[in-house]
Write an enzyme that holds these catalytic residues in place. Structure first.
Site, PDB file in Angstrom:
ATOM      1  N   ASP A   1      69.613 -39.109   0.614  1.00 32.15           N
ATOM      2  CA  ASP A   1      70.445 -39.121   1.816  1.00 32.15           C
ATOM      3  C   ASP A   1      71.623 -40.049   1.538  1.00 32.15           C
ATOM      4  OD1 ASP A   1      68.901 -37.417   3.605  1.00 32.15           O
ATOM      5  OD2 ASP A   1      67.362 -38.946   3.392  1.00 32.15           O
TER       6      ASP A   1
ATOM      7  N   HIS B   1      59.387 -41.501  -0.994  1.00 28.91           N
ATOM      8  CA  HIS B   1      59.115 -42.660  -0.128  1.00 28.91           C
ATOM      9  C   HIS B   1      58.312 -43.716  -0.883  1.00 28.91           C
ATOM     10  CE1 HIS B   1      59.232 -39.368   3.065  1.00 28.91           C
ATOM     11  NE2 HIS B   1      60.166 -40.195   3.479  1.00 28.91           N
TER      12      HIS B   1
ATOM     13  N   ARG C   1      61.062 -31.819   4.316  1.00 28.70           N
ATOM     14  CA  ARG C   1      61.414 -30.466   4.778  1.00 28.70           C
ATOM     15  C   ARG C   1      61.048 -29.372   3.766  1.00 28.70           C
ATOM     16  NH1 ARG C   1      65.798 -33.359   7.499  1.00 28.70           N
ATOM     17  NH2 ARG C   1      65.581 -32.948   9.728  1.00 28.70           N
TER      18      ARG C   1
ATOM     19  N   GLY D   1      66.561 -44.041   0.069  1.00 30.34           N
ATOM     20  CA  GLY D   1      66.721 -43.148  -1.076  1.00 30.34           C
ATOM     21  C   GLY D   1      68.160 -42.647  -1.180  1.00 30.34           C
TER      22      GLY D   1
HETATM   23  O1  PAF Z   1      65.858 -41.262   6.180  1.00 28.74           O
HETATM   24  C1  PAF Z   1      65.062 -41.239   7.150  1.00 28.74           C
HETATM   25  O2  PAF Z   1      63.889 -40.940   7.020  1.00 28.74           O
HETATM   26  C2  PAF Z   1      65.576 -41.591   8.545  1.00 28.74           C
HETATM   27  O3  PAF Z   1      66.884 -41.145   8.723  1.00 28.74           O
HETATM   28  C3  PAF Z   1      65.463 -43.090   8.869  1.00 28.74           C
HETATM   29  C4  PAF Z   1      66.323 -43.946   7.952  1.00 28.74           C
HETATM   30  C5  PAF Z   1      64.016 -43.528   8.778  1.00 28.74           C
HETATM   31  C6  PAF Z   1      65.945 -43.345  10.307  1.00 28.74           C
HETATM   32  O4  PAF Z   1      65.209 -42.621  11.239  1.00 28.74           O
END
Ligand code: PAF
Length: 280
Positions: free
Chosen positions: A150, A37, A187, A147
Site C-alpha cells: 500500500d 502482515h 483480498r 507494508g
Molecule cells: O493497511 C491496512 O490494513 C489499513 O489501511 C490500516 C493501516 C490498518 C488502517 O485501517
C-alpha cells in the site's frame, strides 16, 4: 498474548510501558493475516521491547459501494498466528468503541490523496489517516510498521506524521509475494481459480517495467504501454490505472527518476480490485 478491547485500557497499558522506558512496536492491521502482515510483526518484535498489533476493519475507509461487509475475517486464526509470533498485546476494538455516537473529527492529508488510489477511492485516505491517528494516540508506539504494497498509504501516513508532529517512526517494509509473484493481500481470497491464475499479470507487468529500466529505458509512457500490453494478453483482468509517479510528491513523471519513482497499478480481476507496485 493479551487481548484488549477498550481504547482507554490499551492507552493505559501503552502509558505504563512508556513510563517503564520500554519501546513499543505497533502493527496496525484489518486482520485476515497473511505472511505480509507477519513480516511486519517479526520486524516489530526484533526492534522493540514490546509488540502491539491491532485488528480493526475500519468502516470509514470503505465507500458505501465497497466490500466492508464481506471483507474477510477470521479472528481465531489471526489470534493463533499472532500468539505464535510472540505478540504481547492484540488491540481488537469494536466499531462502537472507535466511533461512538457523536464522532465528528477527521484527519486528512490533502494533495497526496487526490491521485492514484485517492482518485479511484475519494474517501478512502481520510478514513485511513483518521483511524491511524486514533490508533497512534491509543497505542503510543515508538515505531509503527506498514507494508510497501500500500505504497500511497505509506507515503500519506509519513506526510501526516511529519505535518502533525506525531512522535513515531514509520517503518515501510518490502512487499511479500506468493511463489508466482502475486503480492500477498487479504483480498486474494475473493479470486476463483482462473482469476487467481490471471492475477499474476500485475507482477508480470511490473517485472517488464523493471527489465526495461534495467536496460536503460527511462520514458514513462513507453514503459506504461508495454505494461498495458502484458495485462491485455490475459482474459479477465481490466486495468483501472497504470501510473508512474515521484515517490516524494506522487507527481506524474515523464522520465524515470532514480530513487524517486513509484510504478503502480490497480487492476480488476473479475470483481476483485488488486493493486501492486514497484519502488525504483
Ligand atoms: O493497511 C491496512 O490494513 C489499513 O489501511 C490500516 C493501516 C490498518 C488502517 O485501517
Amino acid at each position: 498474548m493479551r487481548i484488549v478491547y477498550e481504547p482507554y485500557e490499551m492507552q493505559e497499558i501503552a502509558n505504563k510501558y512508556r513510563e517503564w522506558g520500554k519501546t513499543i512496536g505497533f502493527v496496525p492491521t484489518m486482520g485476515y493475516l497473511h505472511k505480509g502482515h507477519l513480516s511486519l510483526v517479526k520486524e516489530a518484535k526484533k526492534n522493540n521491547d514490546v509488540t502491539f498489533v491491532s485488528i480493526f476493519v475500519n468502516p470509514t475507509q470503505f465507500a458505501p459501494n465497497e466490500d466492508l461487509d464481506k471483507y474477510p475475517r477470521d479472528i481465531e486464526r489471526d489470534e493463533e498466528l499472532l500468539k505464535r509470533e510472540g505478540v504481547d498485546f492484540l488491540f481488537y476494538p469494536t466499531v462502537e468503541n472507535m466511533y461512538p455516537d457523536g464522532f465528528q473529527t477527521y484527519v486528512s492529508v490533502e494533495n497526496l490523496t487526490q491521485v492514484l488510489e485517492g482518485a479511484s477511492r475519494p474517501t478512502h485516505f481520510r478514513g485511513v489517516t483518521t483511524v491511524v491517528s486514533k490508533l497512534f494516540n491509543i497505542t503510543k508506539p515508538h515505531r509503527a510498521y506498514f507494508g510497501k504494497k500500500d505504497a500511497q498509504q505509506l507515503i500519506v501516513i509519513k506526510k501526516m506524521v511529519e505535518n502533525l508532529n506525531f512522535d513515531v517512526e514509520i517503518v515501510g517494509l518490502p512487499i511479500v509475494r506468493e511463489s508466482d509473484g502475486l503480492a500477498m493481500s487479504s483480498r486474494n481470497k475473493y479470486l476463483n481459480k482462473k482469476e487467481r491464475e490471471e492475477a499474476v499479470c500485475l507482477y508480470k507487468s511490473l517485472q517488464k517495467a523493471k527489465e526495461m529500466i534495467d536496460k536503460g529505458t527511462d520514458d514513462a509512457e513507453t514503459i506504461k504501454q508495454e505494461m498495458r500490453k502484458i495485462i491485455e494478453k490475459y482474459e479477465i483482468p481490466k486495468i483501472d490505472y497504470i501510473s508512474i509517479n515521484s515517490l516524494s510528491e506522487l507527481k506524474e513523471l515523464k522520465k524515470i527518476e532514480k530513487d524517486n519513482t513509484l510504478i503502480s497499478l490497480a487492476v480488476f480481476v473479475g470483481k476483485t480490485r488488486l493493486i501492486d507496485n514497484l519502488w525504483i
